[in-house]
Motif scaffolding. Structure first.
Motif, PDB file in Angstrom:
ATOM      1  N   TYR A 164      17.899  67.954  52.847  1.00  0.00           N
ATOM      2  CA  TYR A 164      18.452  68.735  51.738  1.00  0.00           C
ATOM      3  C   TYR A 164      17.713  68.441  50.435  1.00  0.00           C
ATOM      4  CZ  TYR A 164      21.641  70.443  48.174  1.00  0.00           C
ATOM      5  OH  TYR A 164      22.168  71.084  47.085  1.00  0.00           O
ATOM      6  N   TRP A 165      17.580  67.178  50.083  1.00  0.00           N
ATOM      7  CA  TRP A 165      17.001  66.831  48.794  1.00  0.00           C
ATOM      8  C   TRP A 165      15.484  66.993  48.776  1.00  0.00           C
ATOM      9  CZ3 TRP A 165      20.266  66.918  45.047  1.00  0.00           C
ATOM     10  CH2 TRP A 165      21.590  66.518  45.255  1.00  0.00           C
ATOM     11  N   TYR A 166      14.849  66.873  49.930  1.00  0.00           N
ATOM     12  CA  TYR A 166      13.390  67.013  49.963  1.00  0.00           C
ATOM     13  C   TYR A 166      12.962  68.478  49.967  1.00  0.00           C
ATOM     14  CZ  TYR A 166       8.594  65.590  50.870  1.00  0.00           C
ATOM     15  OH  TYR A 166       7.246  65.370  50.752  1.00  0.00           O
ATOM     16  N   ASN A 167      13.857  69.355  50.349  1.00  0.00           N
ATOM     17  CA  ASN A 167      13.558  70.783  50.405  1.00  0.00           C
ATOM     18  C   ASN A 167      13.250  71.312  48.999  1.00  0.00           C
ATOM     19  OD1 ASN A 167      13.551  73.581  50.671  1.00  0.00           O
ATOM     20  ND2 ASN A 167      15.369  73.638  51.968  1.00  0.00           N
ATOM     21  N   PRO A 168      12.075  71.892  48.765  1.00  0.00           N
ATOM     22  CA  PRO A 168      11.742  72.374  47.417  1.00  0.00           C
ATOM     23  C   PRO A 168      12.638  73.512  46.942  1.00  0.00           C
ATOM     24  CG  PRO A 168      10.083  73.078  49.007  1.00  0.00           C
ATOM     25  CD  PRO A 168      10.963  72.097  49.712  1.00  0.00           C
ATOM     26  N   GLU A 169      13.374  74.154  47.851  1.00  0.00           N
ATOM     27  CA  GLU A 169      14.272  75.237  47.454  1.00  0.00           C
ATOM     28  C   GLU A 169      15.613  74.741  46.922  1.00  0.00           C
ATOM     29  OE1 GLU A 169      13.795  78.570  47.168  1.00  0.00           O
ATOM     30  OE2 GLU A 169      11.715  77.893  47.405  1.00  0.00           O
ATOM     31  N   THR A 170      15.910  73.462  47.127  1.00  0.00           N
ATOM     32  CA  THR A 170      17.201  72.943  46.689  1.00  0.00           C
ATOM     33  C   THR A 170      17.385  73.101  45.187  1.00  0.00           C
ATOM     34  OG1 THR A 170      17.406  71.404  48.536  1.00  0.00           O
ATOM     35  CG2 THR A 170      18.613  70.846  46.542  1.00  0.00           C
ATOM     36  N   VAL A 171      16.331  72.901  44.418  1.00  0.00           N
ATOM     37  CA  VAL A 171      16.436  73.032  42.970  1.00  0.00           C
ATOM     38  C   VAL A 171      16.863  74.442  42.559  1.00  0.00           C
ATOM     39  CG1 VAL A 171      14.020  73.684  42.567  1.00  0.00           C
ATOM     40  CG2 VAL A 171      15.284  72.416  40.814  1.00  0.00           C
ATOM     41  N   ASN A 172      16.579  75.432  43.393  1.00  0.00           N
ATOM     42  CA  ASN A 172      16.934  76.823  43.087  1.00  0.00           C
ATOM     43  C   ASN A 172      18.308  77.216  43.600  1.00  0.00           C
ATOM     44  OD1 ASN A 172      14.321  77.302  41.940  1.00  0.00           O
ATOM     45  ND2 ASN A 172      13.498  77.536  44.020  1.00  0.00           N
ATOM     46  N   ARG A 178      23.625  70.702  38.263  1.00  0.00           N
ATOM     47  CA  ARG A 178      23.056  69.586  39.028  1.00  0.00           C
ATOM     48  C   ARG A 178      21.555  69.770  39.276  1.00  0.00           C
ATOM     49  NH1 ARG A 178      27.580  66.939  42.315  1.00  0.00           N
ATOM     50  NH2 ARG A 178      29.458  68.075  41.719  1.00  0.00           N
ATOM     51  N   THR A 179      20.932  70.663  38.545  1.00  0.00           N
ATOM     52  CA  THR A 179      19.501  70.884  38.749  1.00  0.00           C
ATOM     53  C   THR A 179      18.709  69.596  38.571  1.00  0.00           C
ATOM     54  OG1 THR A 179      19.688  73.185  38.012  1.00  0.00           O
ATOM     55  CG2 THR A 179      17.498  72.190  37.948  1.00  0.00           C
ATOM     56  N   ALA A 180      19.069  68.811  37.566  1.00  0.00           N
ATOM     57  CA  ALA A 180      18.362  67.547  37.344  1.00  0.00           C
ATOM     58  C   ALA A 180      18.520  66.598  38.532  1.00  0.00           C
ATOM     59  CB  ALA A 180      18.863  66.881  36.070  1.00  0.00           C
ATOM     60  N   PHE A 181      19.668  66.683  39.236  1.00  0.00           N
ATOM     61  CA  PHE A 181      19.854  65.859  40.430  1.00  0.00           C
ATOM     62  C   PHE A 181      18.769  66.171  41.455  1.00  0.00           C
ATOM     63  CE2 PHE A 181      24.765  65.083  40.277  1.00  0.00           C
ATOM     64  CZ  PHE A 181      24.668  64.754  38.927  1.00  0.00           C
ATOM     65  N   ALA A 182      18.537  67.474  41.663  1.00  0.00           N
ATOM     66  CA  ALA A 182      17.576  67.897  42.675  1.00  0.00           C
ATOM     67  C   ALA A 182      16.155  67.513  42.286  1.00  0.00           C
ATOM     68  CB  ALA A 182      17.678  69.406  42.895  1.00  0.00           C
ATOM     69  N   VAL A 183      15.801  67.716  41.018  1.00  0.00           N
ATOM     70  CA  VAL A 183      14.457  67.366  40.560  1.00  0.00           C
ATOM     71  C   VAL A 183      14.226  65.863  40.696  1.00  0.00           C
ATOM     72  CG1 VAL A 183      12.929  67.316  38.555  1.00  0.00           C
ATOM     73  CG2 VAL A 183      14.327  69.340  38.995  1.00  0.00           C
ATOM     74  N   GLY A 184      15.197  65.084  40.254  1.00  0.00           N
ATOM     75  CA  GLY A 184      15.049  63.632  40.318  1.00  0.00           C
ATOM     76  C   GLY A 184      15.009  63.098  41.735  1.00  0.00           C
ATOM     77  N   ALA A 185      15.830  63.661  42.610  1.00  0.00           N
ATOM     78  CA  ALA A 185      15.833  63.207  44.002  1.00  0.00           C
ATOM     79  C   ALA A 185      14.509  63.518  44.678  1.00  0.00           C
ATOM     80  CB  ALA A 185      16.983  63.864  44.760  1.00  0.00           C
TER      81      ALA A 185
END
Length: 308
Positions: A164-172, A178-185
């Motif tokens: 989930y967190w490694y998927n580049p689409e998660t940020v979208n 929680r966008t910053a969560f995805a970028v930071g993870a």
């Protein structure tokens, strides 16, 4: 082990032994030992959260008296503790989560001082096991130079959580708050990519340590059962996220959870098991070091800190 001013540890003994220090949080405020395992709760500091982060989706008319009974002002910020679990078992030195580091909230990120007080250097840690990828659990994995802090350790994460967190689409696709969560993870997981071991629900990831799927708070959240013989402790991470509403009304949706309905079902099932079996638990955001047990209390449960 000697008792000092900053670290309070309990020596090994028969059965489960535990020491606590009262109201003031120390670096290793609570510890317990069973079999050959010694488990400590180390402070990474605390968070400061707006009440709606948890209480927002709850039925407000029912919530108000529940909070009043517990002395909680619904207008005050929430300041939950952050408890990182340290397991020492033979030659293994295992951290469950790595705290927030210095890039999340100024009130958190104190794990290095806590480890030092407990006599553990980063290079002593043999395994880092993640419950999930939220900032207060993952972001402390890198040092000030963006290199892995626990350079000698094998890092371990549930496969679904990593995906989930490694998927580049998660940020979208993640909630905009929680966008910053995805970028930071994603940035941190990229640094760990060559040093990660994956596991799935039910696996014994280390001797005496079994993974338990507790999805909902995050898509692949894991808890861990630490067991020696007939004695066990459950490291629950954020599957039980606070000591008040999560216990009293586990079926209520919480704003802190990514999939609120799934998390509520997970929480209800887990608390039923813990209360029925009287298994000790360690909660990342529970008070007094987070070690205690769940007891039935009417239609819900209550958190009983160890020694209370």
């Amino acid at each position: 082990m000697d008792i000092t001013r900053r670290t309070f540890l309990h020596g090994a003994g028969a059965g489960l032994a535990l020491s606590g220090i009262g109201a003031h949080r120390a670096w290793a405020e609570t510890s317990l030992s069973f079999g050959g395992m010694q488990v400590q709760s180390l402070s990474d500091g605390h968070l400061v959260l707006p009440p709606d982060f948890i209480f927002g989706p709850m039925p407000q008319a029912e919530l108000a008296p529940l909070l009043a009974e517990r002395g909680i002002d619904p207008g005050d910020p929430l300041t939950p503790e952050c408890n990182v679990t340290l397991l020492r078992d033979g030659e293994r030195v295992v951290l469950f989560d790595t705290g927030a580091g210095n890039a999340f909230q100024p009130s958190a990120g104190e794990l290095l001082d806590a480890l030092d007080a407990a006599g553990v250097a980063p290079g002593d840690v043999t395994h880092v096991v993640f419950t999930h990828g939220h900032p207060d659990h993952l972001w402390g994995v890198l040092d000030d130079f963006d290199d892995p802090l626990f350079s000698e350790a094998e890092h371990m994460m549930g496969r679904a959580e990593w995906d989930y967190w490694y998927n580049p689409e998660t940020v979208n696709t993640i909630d905009s708050g929680r966008t910053a969560f995805a970028v930071g993870a994603r940035r941190r997981l990229e640094m760990l990519e060559d040093a990660i071991t994956f596991f799935d629900d039910g696996e014994e990831i280390l001797p005496g340590v079994a993974a338990r799927a507790t999805f909902g708070h995050s898509p692949g959240h894991m808890a861990f059962e630490l067991r020696s013989g007939t004695e066990a402790v459950m490291v629950v991470g954020d599957s039980i996220g606070n000591h008040h509403v999560a216990f009293a009304r586990p079926g209520w949706n919480s704003g802190s959870d990514q999939d609120q309905e799934m998390a509520a079902a997970t929480r209800s099932k887990l608390l039923d098991q813990l209360a029925h079996e009287q298994t000790r638990l360690i909660g990342f955001h529970l008070p007094q070091g987070g070690i205690g047990r769940a007891e039935r209390d009417g239609d819900g449960y209550r958190f009983v800190p160890e020694g209370a």
